[in-house]
Design a protein around this motif. Structure first.
Motif, PDB file in Angstrom:
ATOM      1  N   HIS A  86      34.188 -24.257  -1.106  1.00 14.05           N
ATOM      2  CA  HIS A  86      33.230 -25.201  -1.688  1.00 14.05           C
ATOM      3  C   HIS A  86      31.790 -24.860  -1.336  1.00 14.05           C
ATOM      4  O   HIS A  86      30.920 -25.743  -1.336  1.00 14.05           O
ATOM      5  N   ILE A  87      31.516 -23.597  -1.030  1.00  8.13           N
ATOM      6  CA  ILE A  87      30.145 -23.196  -0.713  1.00  8.13           C
ATOM      7  C   ILE A  87      29.411 -22.896  -2.015  1.00  8.13           C
ATOM      8  O   ILE A  87      29.700 -21.902  -2.683  1.00  8.13           O
ATOM      9  N   ASP A  88      28.489 -23.774  -2.397  1.00  7.61           N
ATOM     10  CA  ASP A  88      27.676 -23.513  -3.579  1.00  7.61           C
ATOM     11  C   ASP A  88      26.744 -22.328  -3.327  1.00  7.61           C
ATOM     12  O   ASP A  88      26.584 -21.468  -4.189  1.00  7.61           O
ATOM     13  N   TYR A  89      26.145 -22.305  -2.150  1.00 10.09           N
ATOM     14  CA  TYR A  89      25.288 -21.173  -1.775  1.00 10.09           C
ATOM     15  C   TYR A  89      25.053 -21.191  -0.275  1.00 10.09           C
ATOM     16  O   TYR A  89      24.823 -22.241   0.329  1.00 10.09           O
ATOM     17  N   ARG A  90      25.116 -20.007   0.343  1.00 12.72           N
ATOM     18  CA  ARG A  90      24.714 -19.809   1.742  1.00 12.72           C
ATOM     19  C   ARG A  90      23.823 -18.585   1.795  1.00 12.72           C
ATOM     20  O   ARG A  90      24.209 -17.513   1.317  1.00 12.72           O
ATOM     21  N   GLY A  91      22.629 -18.738   2.348  1.00 14.01           N
ATOM     22  CA  GLY A  91      21.704 -17.620   2.422  1.00 14.01           C
ATOM     23  C   GLY A  91      20.962 -17.606   3.744  1.00 14.01           C
ATOM     24  O   GLY A  91      20.711 -18.654   4.344  1.00 14.01           O
ATOM     25  N   PHE A 121      24.573 -24.903   1.254  1.00 15.20           N
ATOM     26  CA  PHE A 121      24.756 -26.034   0.342  1.00 15.20           C
ATOM     27  C   PHE A 121      26.234 -26.135   0.002  1.00 15.20           C
ATOM     28  O   PHE A 121      26.819 -25.190  -0.541  1.00 15.20           O
ATOM     29  N   ILE A 122      26.834 -27.285   0.332  1.00 19.53           N
ATOM     30  CA  ILE A 122      28.254 -27.529   0.066  1.00 19.53           C
ATOM     31  C   ILE A 122      28.411 -28.916  -0.534  1.00 19.53           C
ATOM     32  O   ILE A 122      28.002 -29.917   0.072  1.00 19.53           O
ATOM     33  N   ASP A 123      29.023 -28.962  -1.729  1.00 14.87           N
ATOM     34  CA  ASP A 123      29.344 -30.250  -2.369  1.00 14.87           C
ATOM     35  C   ASP A 123      28.149 -31.213  -2.354  1.00 14.87           C
ATOM     36  O   ASP A 123      28.253 -32.365  -1.926  1.00 14.87           O
ATOM     37  N   HIS A 124      26.998 -30.712  -2.779  1.00 14.27           N
ATOM     38  CA  HIS A 124      25.778 -31.515  -2.917  1.00 14.27           C
ATOM     39  C   HIS A 124      25.205 -31.977  -1.578  1.00 14.27           C
ATOM     40  O   HIS A 124      24.399 -32.907  -1.527  1.00 14.27           O
ATOM     41  N   THR A 125      25.634 -31.359  -0.487  1.00  9.80           N
ATOM     42  CA  THR A 125      25.015 -31.599   0.818  1.00  9.80           C
ATOM     43  C   THR A 125      24.376 -30.296   1.286  1.00  9.80           C
ATOM     44  O   THR A 125      24.803 -29.208   0.896  1.00  9.80           O
ATOM     45  N   SER A 126      23.365 -30.404   2.118  1.00  6.55           N
ATOM     46  CA  SER A 126      22.675 -29.200   2.594  1.00  6.55           C
ATOM     47  C   SER A 126      22.352 -29.341   4.078  1.00  6.55           C
ATOM     48  O   SER A 126      22.146 -30.455   4.579  1.00  6.55           O
TER      49      SER A 126
END
Length: 221
Positions: A86-91, A121-126
């Motif tokens: 569920h990782i939308d983005y990790r940078g 950012f995971i499931d609309h949390t950051s």
């Protein structure tokens, strides 16, 4: 500059129909002044009967380094997307130094330490995290065979909003055994293991560790 592309995949038909693809690439430039490389990888699997996505994992590691004898000044960057975790983005972007522990005839060992600010950012949390990053690279190479193992250990030392440090830890290892067939073609197998505790903290249904074993064919362009 050189470019290597490795492609793998499989197709299953019977009680269910599924298709998976796996690609990796390496673009690198080595010089006496400055060296850099970019390593993107992508993996996806589809259940064809229901047109359902089973997994989709994208990861790009890039680094640049300047050598001073056995020492190096390094900077690197990671970009990741994971459907299963569920990782939308990790940078992130890291700066540090590295040291060559041994430099034998066929084997080399490098260890590096860096400071790494990161956003995930995971499931609309950051969350924003500051990590320490320890990287250990071992390589053994002969004319017909090459084995490479890279391990990244990245504990968090600060996270906002705050969570327990044990719930925001990353350990990733990539291992490749490659056999040279011709000057521009090789084959082999790999083992990737990735542990991330933060996605499991956000969603208890997510397992923190993924293991991936694969075979590949590599072409040098």
């Amino acid at each position: 500059m050189s470019t290597n592309v490795a492609v793998g995949g499989d197709f299953f038909q019977g009680n269910y129909n599924a298709l998976s693809i796996d690609t990796k690439a390496e673009i690198k430039n080595d010089s006496s002044f400055l060296s850099w490389n970019i390593n993107p990888s992508f993996r996806a699997s589809y259940l064809l009967d229901d047109n359902k996505l089973l997994n989709r994992e994208g990861y790009v590691f890039s680094d640049v380094e300047k050598r001073f004898g056995k020492w190096k000044i390094i900077a690197f960057n990671e970009n990741e997307h994971s459907y299963n975790k569920h990782i939308d983005y990790r940078g992130n972007l890291a700066f540090g130094c590295a040291y060559k522990i041994t430099a034998g005839k066929y084997a080399t060992v490098d260890i590096s330490e860096a400071v790494l600010p990161e956003a995930i950012f995971i499931d609309h949390t950051s969350r924003v995290t500051l990590r320490m990053s320890t990287r250990l690279k071992f390589q053994y190479q002969r004319e017909w065979f090459k084995f490479t193992s890279i391990t990244l250990a990245q504990p968090s030392i600060y996270t906002a909003p705050s969570i327990p440090l044990k719930d925001n830890f990353i350990l990733r290892t990539t291992n490749l055994a490659e056999f040279t067939v011709t000057k521009s073609f090789s084959t082999g197998m790999g083992l990737d293991v990735s542990t991330q505790t933060y996605p499991a903290y956000v969603d208890s249904k997510v397992k923190p560790t993924d293991t991936h074993v694969y075979f590949f064919f590599k072409v040098q362009i």
